[in-house]
Design a protein around this motif. Structure first.
Motif, mmCIF file in Angstrom:
data_model
loop_
_atom_site.group_PDB
_atom_site.id
_atom_site.type_symbol
_atom_site.label_atom_id
_atom_site.label_comp_id
_atom_site.label_asym_id
_atom_site.label_seq_id
_atom_site.Cartn_x
_atom_site.Cartn_y
_atom_site.Cartn_z
ATOM 1 N N GLU A 128 0.819 -1.198 0.000
ATOM 2 C CA GLU A 128 0.000 0.000 0.000
ATOM 3 C C GLU A 128 0.864 1.263 0.000
ATOM 4 O OE1 GLU A 128 -0.680 -2.599 1.828
ATOM 5 O OE2 GLU A 128 -2.823 -3.073 1.724
ATOM 6 N N LEU A 129 1.906 1.267 0.820
ATOM 7 C CA LEU A 129 2.766 2.445 0.887
ATOM 8 C C LEU A 129 3.511 2.678 -0.427
ATOM 9 C CD1 LEU A 129 4.240 2.197 4.497
ATOM 10 C CD2 LEU A 129 2.411 3.688 3.670
ATOM 11 N N SER A 130 3.897 1.594 -1.093
ATOM 12 C CA SER A 130 4.589 1.753 -2.381
ATOM 13 C C SER A 130 3.653 2.325 -3.437
ATOM 14 C CB SER A 130 5.162 0.410 -2.844
ATOM 15 O OG SER A 130 4.125 -0.514 -3.162
ATOM 16 N N LEU A 131 2.387 1.918 -3.407
ATOM 17 C CA LEU A 131 1.409 2.471 -4.353
ATOM 18 C C LEU A 131 1.114 3.934 -4.041
ATOM 19 C CD1 LEU A 131 -1.150 -0.466 -4.738
ATOM 20 C CD2 LEU A 131 0.526 0.317 -6.412
ATOM 21 N N ALA A 132 1.018 4.265 -2.759
ATOM 22 C CA ALA A 132 0.792 5.669 -2.386
ATOM 23 C C ALA A 132 1.969 6.536 -2.835
ATOM 24 C CB ALA A 132 0.599 5.773 -0.876
ATOM 25 N N ALA A 133 3.168 6.036 -2.642
ATOM 26 C CA ALA A 133 4.350 6.779 -3.075
ATOM 27 C C ALA A 133 4.384 6.912 -4.595
ATOM 28 C CB ALA A 133 5.615 6.075 -2.576
ATOM 29 N N ALA A 134 4.000 5.841 -5.290
ATOM 30 C CA ALA A 134 3.970 5.888 -6.752
ATOM 31 C C ALA A 134 2.983 6.938 -7.242
ATOM 32 C CB ALA A 134 3.598 4.515 -7.304
ATOM 33 N N ALA A 135 1.827 7.006 -6.604
ATOM 34 C CA ALA A 135 0.817 7.989 -6.996
ATOM 35 C C ALA A 135 1.326 9.410 -6.769
ATOM 36 C CB ALA A 135 -0.481 7.755 -6.216
ATOM 37 N N ALA A 136 1.932 9.649 -5.600
ATOM 38 C CA ALA A 136 2.458 10.986 -5.301
ATOM 39 C C ALA A 136 3.582 11.358 -6.254
ATOM 40 C CB ALA A 136 2.930 11.034 -3.852
ATOM 41 N N LEU A 137 4.477 10.402 -6.515
ATOM 42 C CA LEU A 137 5.609 10.670 -7.403
ATOM 43 C C LEU A 137 5.145 10.959 -8.828
ATOM 44 C CD1 LEU A 137 8.689 10.775 -7.688
ATOM 45 C CD2 LEU A 137 8.650 8.297 -8.124
ATOM 46 N N SER A 138 4.065 10.328 -9.259
ATOM 47 C CA SER A 138 3.572 10.532 -10.624
ATOM 48 C C SER A 138 3.186 11.983 -10.881
ATOM 49 C CB SER A 138 2.372 9.620 -10.886
ATOM 50 O OG SER A 138 1.213 10.060 -10.193
ATOM 51 N N VAL A 139 2.675 12.665 -9.859
ATOM 52 C CA VAL A 139 2.293 14.074 -10.011
ATOM 53 C C VAL A 139 3.526 14.919 -10.307
ATOM 54 C CG1 VAL A 139 1.269 16.066 -8.854
ATOM 55 C CG2 VAL A 139 0.295 13.788 -8.503
ATOM 56 N N GLY A 140 4.600 14.679 -9.568
ATOM 57 C CA GLY A 140 5.829 15.414 -9.808
ATOM 58 C C GLY A 140 6.432 15.111 -11.169
ATOM 59 N N ILE A 141 6.384 13.855 -11.575
ATOM 60 C CA ILE A 141 6.929 13.474 -12.885
ATOM 61 C C ILE A 141 6.140 14.144 -14.005
ATOM 62 C CG2 ILE A 141 7.256 11.545 -14.483
ATOM 63 C CD1 ILE A 141 7.868 9.785 -12.076
ATOM 64 N N ALA A 142 4.819 14.137 -13.892
ATOM 65 C CA ALA A 142 3.985 14.764 -14.920
ATOM 66 C C ALA A 142 4.266 16.260 -15.006
ATOM 67 C CB ALA A 142 2.516 14.516 -14.612
ATOM 68 N N TYR A 143 4.368 16.899 -13.852
ATOM 69 C CA TYR A 143 4.660 18.339 -13.827
ATOM 70 C C TYR A 143 6.004 18.623 -14.490
ATOM 71 C CZ TYR A 143 5.593 23.010 -11.951
ATOM 72 O OH TYR A 143 5.898 24.339 -11.816
ATOM 73 N N GLY A 144 7.003 17.829 -14.141
ATOM 74 C CA GLY A 144 8.319 18.016 -14.731
ATOM 75 C C GLY A 144 8.337 17.760 -16.227
ATOM 76 N N ALA A 145 7.558 16.764 -16.678
ATOM 77 C CA ALA A 145 7.511 16.444 -18.108
ATOM 78 C C ALA A 145 6.903 17.588 -18.910
ATOM 79 C CB ALA A 145 6.715 15.161 -18.326
ATOM 80 N N VAL A 146 5.817 18.174 -18.391
ATOM 81 C CA VAL A 146 5.173 19.293 -19.084
ATOM 82 C C VAL A 146 6.125 20.485 -19.161
ATOM 83 C CG1 VAL A 146 3.300 20.978 -18.949
ATOM 84 C CG2 VAL A 146 2.839 18.566 -18.498
ATOM 85 N N LYS A 147 6.830 20.768 -18.052
ATOM 86 C CA LYS A 147 7.784 21.868 -18.046
ATOM 87 C C LYS A 147 8.946 21.598 -19.002
ATOM 88 C CE LYS A 147 5.855 24.611 -15.067
ATOM 89 N NZ LYS A 147 5.356 25.947 -15.504
ATOM 90 N N ALA A 148 9.365 20.348 -19.083
ATOM 91 C CA ALA A 148 10.473 19.989 -19.968
ATOM 92 C C ALA A 148 10.089 20.181 -21.431
ATOM 93 C CB ALA A 148 10.904 18.549 -19.710
#
Length: 529
Positions: free
Chosen positions: A223-243
């Protein structure tokens, strides 16, 4: 060939035939709605990507880019059949076919036999026959959040299958993180109905196990790994759009966000309720004929199933499986964001909650199949339940056939496209609702660019679904302006007076139906501010 292999081959063949039949029916039903400039804009962006502009350099897109979801799909369709209005219809039919099949698969889960089949039939049956009119416009036309549910359903499938995985279980959160980020790049709504619900549910489940049940930490790693994956995905998406933007690629219009005023909350809630009924095909208030009222009444059966599945999940929330909890929270989050947000304007705004349909259908299949099978036919009425279900499913199939049999309609402004072609006019300007739709309908042989009056000044509408190069006089040309007197809300007759003040009187003015076409003997782009 072993019997198991023959059985598997038979199922795969049946599913392929079903997919082909559904795609064909949805394609014909999609063609009952006219392609407008919204869908045309996405098709033109995909066409540019297909011809080498992968980053969409120079483009300003809407607040939803669809860059990693529908645009690659559109590019694939265009590579096969070329550029034209039917690209929108074909892509919409593909998307909805995938939604129905994925929802049925996800509803089935790991259940087998009669329960697995009933789960799939419930979910697929609820989604089978979108009603004509507004629901077809929302679910079977231009990209606008409906397609976002496809990668999200794939994500939920990975999680559902991952619960039983023991070896290399880390691959599940890794795949979930990448899929959620990929989807959020295309549509920020994925963070509201995907990443946030997953992180919240997994966090609560972990806390309950650790605090209330006093389980060891290793029991909550998944459960914690999935929660971390979900949170990390937001940062990755934000960074991808900025890139992408930093590399000179597309830029998006800021998302219109905020809370609605309390005085309009009641109206929003009413539209939300009608929107859910519309998605389920049960909005009798939108019915335009007695037959449509009958179809809505039949669809009420699906609405009842969805309500029962939803309420049963709420009742057993803390005893439910992970996926059912995530789906429930995603539905609530989507409806709440819609009701309390500022995006609600009319029934077409239902597109903001389009994902509620497949999510709710999956919940109904997963939660209702076992209770229905567990009931013993204590009376003739109860014994008639299978027959009732078969009749309803046949009714839904008949409604789908009826929708597919309706006459197709041409794209918006198709008559204008024909007129311009006949008069040798190939490069011009118009309001947004005429520009990109004509360009797409002509297969890019007639290029009409959108202009608008902004702050009393006539300017290129390059800040919305347009490319900067279109308005550069050194590389582009435009010598006519199309204005339209109707329908209400689309009148742009003031454009001509503003352009006349800048470029002088036109050499010719033509009247064609509701259109006025003014032609100059110069490049009008040099006059734009």
């Amino acid at each position: 060939m072993p019997r198991s292999a023959r059985t598997r081959a038979a199922w795969l063949t049946a599913i392929a035939l079903l997919a082909a039949g559904l795609f064909t029916a949805y394609l014909f039903q999609s063609r009952t709605q006219a392609v407008n400039s919204d869908g045309a804009s996405n098709a033109l962006q995909a066409w540019d990507m297909l011809h080498g502009n992968v980053l969409l350099r120079g483009w300003t897109v809407s607040d939803v880019s669809f860059y990693t979801t529908e645009l690659p799909q559109y590019a694939f369709v265009e590579a096969v059949r070329g550029l034209g209005s039917d690209v929108v219809h074909v892509s919409a039919a593909m998307t909805y076919t995938l939604l129905v099949l994925l929802a049925a698969w996800l509803a089935k889960g790991r259940a087998t036999g009669r329960e697995g089949l009933l789960r799939a039939l419930l979910a697929g049956g609820i989604m089978l026959a979108p009603s004509l009119g507004s629901a077809t416009y929302t679910l079977l036309l231009s990209p606008d959040h409906t397609g976002t549910a496809v990668p999200l359903l794939v994500t939920w499938l990975i999680i559902d299958r991952g619960e039983g995985v023991t070896r290399r279980r880390w691959l599940v959160p890794a795949a979930v993180c990448l899929l959620l980020a990929w989807t959020a790049v295309a549509d920020p709504l994925a963070e509201v109905i995907g990443a946030a619900p997953l992180a919240a549910v997994c966090g609560v489940r972990a806390c309950l196990k650790l605090v209330r049940r006093r389980e060891p930490f290793r029991s909550v790693r998944y459960e914690l790994s999935l929660a971390a994956a979900a949170a990390l995905s937001v940062g990755i998406a934000y960074g991808a759009v900025k890139a992408v933007a930093a590399a000179g690629g597309w830029t998006a219009t800021p998302v219109r966000a905020g809370l609605v005023a309390g005085s309009t909350l009641g109206g929003n809630a009413q539209l939300m309720g009608r929107g859910v009924l519309e998605l389920l095909g049960a909005d009798w208030l939108d019915a335009q004929s007695d037959l449509a009222v009958y179809f809505a009444a039949v669809h009420l059966a699906g609405a009842v199933l969805v309500a029962c599945g939803f309420l049963l999940t709420v009742r057993r929330f803390f005893r439910g499986d992970l996926l059912s909890q995530v789906l429930l929270v995603a539905i609530v989050a989507n409806l709440a964001a819609y009701t309390f947000g500022v995006a609600v304007r009319d029934l077409h705004s239902t597109r903001e909650i389009a994902a509620v349909l497949p999510f709710a259908a999956v919940l109904a299949g997963r939660r209702l199949a076992a209770p229905l099978l567990a009931r013993r036919p204590a009376s003739a009425l109860a014994g008639a339940a299978p027959l009732t279900g078969a009749v309803l499913l046949a009714g839904y199939a008949a409604m789908l056939g009826f929708g597919a049999s309706q006459a197709s309609v041409p794209a918006d402004n198709a008559d204008l496209t024909t007129w311009l072609s006949a008069h040798g006019l190939s490069h011009g300007l118009a309001g947004y609702w005429q520009a990109n739709s004509v360009t797409l309908d002509s297969g890019n042989s007639i290029q009409v660019r959108a202009v608008a009056i902004n702050g009393g000044t006539l300017m290129s509408e390059a800040y919305w679904e347009a490319k900067k190069d279109w308005y550069e006089p050194s590389v582009s040309y435009a010598n006519f302006l199309v204005t339209i007197d109707s329908p209400p809300g689309q009148s742009d007759t003031a454009l001509r007076s503003h352009l006349t003040a800048l470029a002088g009187r036109p050499a010719h003015v033509y009247e064609f139906g509701r259109y006025t076409i003014a032609v100059w003997d110069r490049n009008l782009l040099t006059a734009l501010g």
